[in-house]
Design a protein around this motif. Sequence first.
Motif, PDB file in Angstrom:
ATOM      1  N   MET A 383       0.853  -1.193   0.000  1.00 22.45           N
ATOM      2  CA  MET A 383       0.000   0.000   0.000  1.00 22.45           C
ATOM      3  C   MET A 383       0.888   1.242   0.000  1.00 22.45           C
ATOM      4  O   MET A 383       1.832   1.317   0.793  1.00 22.45           O
ATOM      5  CB  MET A 383      -0.860  -0.031   1.262  1.00 22.45           C
ATOM      6  CG  MET A 383      -2.169   0.700   1.148  1.00 22.45           C
ATOM      7  SD  MET A 383      -3.097   0.478   2.678  1.00 22.45           S
ATOM      8  CE  MET A 383      -3.721  -1.180   2.478  1.00 22.45           C
ATOM      9  N   GLU A 384       0.640   2.156  -0.905  1.00 28.34           N
ATOM     10  CA  GLU A 384       1.402   3.406  -0.896  1.00 28.34           C
ATOM     11  C   GLU A 384       0.648   4.404  -0.024  1.00 28.34           C
ATOM     12  O   GLU A 384      -0.571   4.554  -0.170  1.00 28.34           O
ATOM     13  CB  GLU A 384       1.566   3.941  -2.323  1.00 28.34           C
ATOM     14  CG  GLU A 384       2.460   5.162  -2.373  1.00 28.34           C
ATOM     15  CD  GLU A 384       2.803   5.568  -3.797  1.00 28.34           C
ATOM     16  OE1 GLU A 384       3.045   4.679  -4.634  1.00 28.34           O
ATOM     17  OE2 GLU A 384       2.828   6.781  -4.056  1.00 28.34           O
ATOM     18  N   ILE A 385       1.346   5.068   0.884  1.00 26.56           N
ATOM     19  CA  ILE A 385       0.663   5.966   1.824  1.00 26.56           C
ATOM     20  C   ILE A 385       1.371   7.319   1.917  1.00 26.56           C
ATOM     21  O   ILE A 385       2.554   7.437   1.588  1.00 26.56           O
ATOM     22  CB  ILE A 385       0.588   5.341   3.245  1.00 26.56           C
ATOM     23  CG1 ILE A 385       2.008   5.066   3.797  1.00 26.56           C
ATOM     24  CG2 ILE A 385      -0.258   4.086   3.257  1.00 26.56           C
ATOM     25  CD1 ILE A 385       2.041   4.851   5.291  1.00 26.56           C
ATOM     26  N   ASP A 386       0.641   8.323   2.415  1.00 25.15           N
ATOM     27  CA  ASP A 386       1.254   9.599   2.761  1.00 25.15           C
ATOM     28  C   ASP A 386       2.130   9.398   3.998  1.00 25.15           C
ATOM     29  O   ASP A 386       1.882   8.494   4.797  1.00 25.15           O
ATOM     30  CB  ASP A 386       0.173  10.643   3.074  1.00 25.15           C
ATOM     31  CG  ASP A 386      -0.598  11.027   1.816  1.00 25.15           C
ATOM     32  OD1 ASP A 386       0.005  10.951   0.719  1.00 25.15           O
ATOM     33  OD2 ASP A 386      -1.795  11.355   1.932  1.00 25.15           O
ATOM     34  N   ALA A 387       3.106  10.283   4.180  1.00 31.51           N
ATOM     35  CA  ALA A 387       4.031  10.148   5.305  1.00 31.51           C
ATOM     36  C   ALA A 387       3.424  10.761   6.575  1.00 31.51           C
ATOM     37  O   ALA A 387       3.969  11.701   7.159  1.00 31.51           O
ATOM     38  CB  ALA A 387       5.366  10.806   4.955  1.00 31.51           C
ATOM     39  N   THR A 388       2.273  10.227   6.989  1.00 31.72           N
ATOM     40  CA  THR A 388       1.615  10.719   8.209  1.00 31.72           C
ATOM     41  C   THR A 388       1.215   9.540   9.071  1.00 31.72           C
ATOM     42  O   THR A 388       0.939   8.442   8.560  1.00 31.72           O
ATOM     43  CB  THR A 388       0.324  11.503   7.881  1.00 31.72           C
ATOM     44  OG1 THR A 388      -0.612  10.590   7.280  1.00 31.72           O
ATOM     45  CG2 THR A 388       0.591  12.662   6.945  1.00 31.72           C
TER      46      THR A 388
END
Length: 398
Positions: A383-388
Amino acid sequence: MSERLGCITCDATYDIGKVRYTCDCGGLIEVQRGGPILHRDTFEARRMSRHPNDQSGVWRFREAVLGVAPNTIVTHPEGGTRLYLRNGIYFKHEGENPTGSFKDRGMTVAVTQAVALRVRAIACASTGNTSASLAAYAAQAGIPAVVFVPAGKVASGKLAQTLAYGARCLQVRGDFDAAMRLVREACDKLGIYLVNSINPFRIEGQKTIIWEMLQDLQWEPPDWIVVPAGNLGNTSAFGKALKEAFVNGWIPKIPRLASIQAHGANPFFRGYQESFATRHRMSAETIASAIRIGDPVSWDKAVTAIRDTHGVVEEVTDDEIMAAKRTIDGLGIGCEPASAATLAGVRKLRAAGAMKDGERIVCILTGHILKDPEANYRPENVMEIDATIGAVEKSLSS
Ligand code: F0G
């Protein structure tokens, strides 16, 4: 120890120093050996030694592999692969060899012989593992290497590895069987030494998969040995290894071989179904690219191996192969698709009642998990995610 080349079909013999893959009668050639019975204690003692020839899981058995001067042996060393007991089944992982497949066991012997013969170059046709192994051992020996591979049909890990070791790579427009025919013609015509498993010295090295496994089981043979089958070199080597182990008195009984083919590349299975009345050839297709082979060269030797061990040949589908691979990968062991045909075969043979509960089974995993990176990708786990931190929490809750 007297060694010679002998035909498996007629009585012809040839000097061990001759370059011979087939007899004048067309039969396959094997290494034949006279001399005294060997005691298995010899091999136990060598396990304590620090010498590379003793540490090699091939040359530890050298009297029964090839009689050469110890300082001429081209060894990494190879072998010494582990035997894992998981869920009641043993897995011997030949992917733990130096170049990541069982091929190193045959290659150390064939390249040692190539050095003795002072050949100008060595070659093979390959679905990728033989070529990687050849390239590595040729580099070590300082001999030029040429590999013939089916264009666009080799797993990326294997191709990259072959190129890195410095082999010249001929991408043949055609399948493995076409590349195999071409390399045989090229070697004959150009005086290049052929190190596919039609080379009898390859088989001598691959026998040690069985002997090392038996040694690790303290010479108590299992009931079954299960192996993927493509060009049929291993099936042939295993039959010879078991016969020799029995004749030398290392084991009291001969385990049964189960050779497993992919459904789309199953000429040997088809032959088995009709008691090997005819030799089958086909155009092969399977996800297990290592065993995408329709016209296996060691057919006649492999038939003998199945008969001598009261063995069986089974076929499995690509879906069954990939399901078995997921199981083996999920054990934290891992292997390339062709190797997983073993577990898929066990499942099928158990379901059919051919393998019984309580029988001891050894599956030979022939290649490393990184050989075929494409076969490992599991998009459902990525899964690609935002860095949060919020994105992390959200992704783990779904
Ligand atoms: N498993 C792997 C990982 C292989 O690479 C091969 C053969 C086999 C099984 C089949 O063994 O030919 O002795 O019946 N690979 C060859 C190659 C053809 O070119 O690397 P086999």
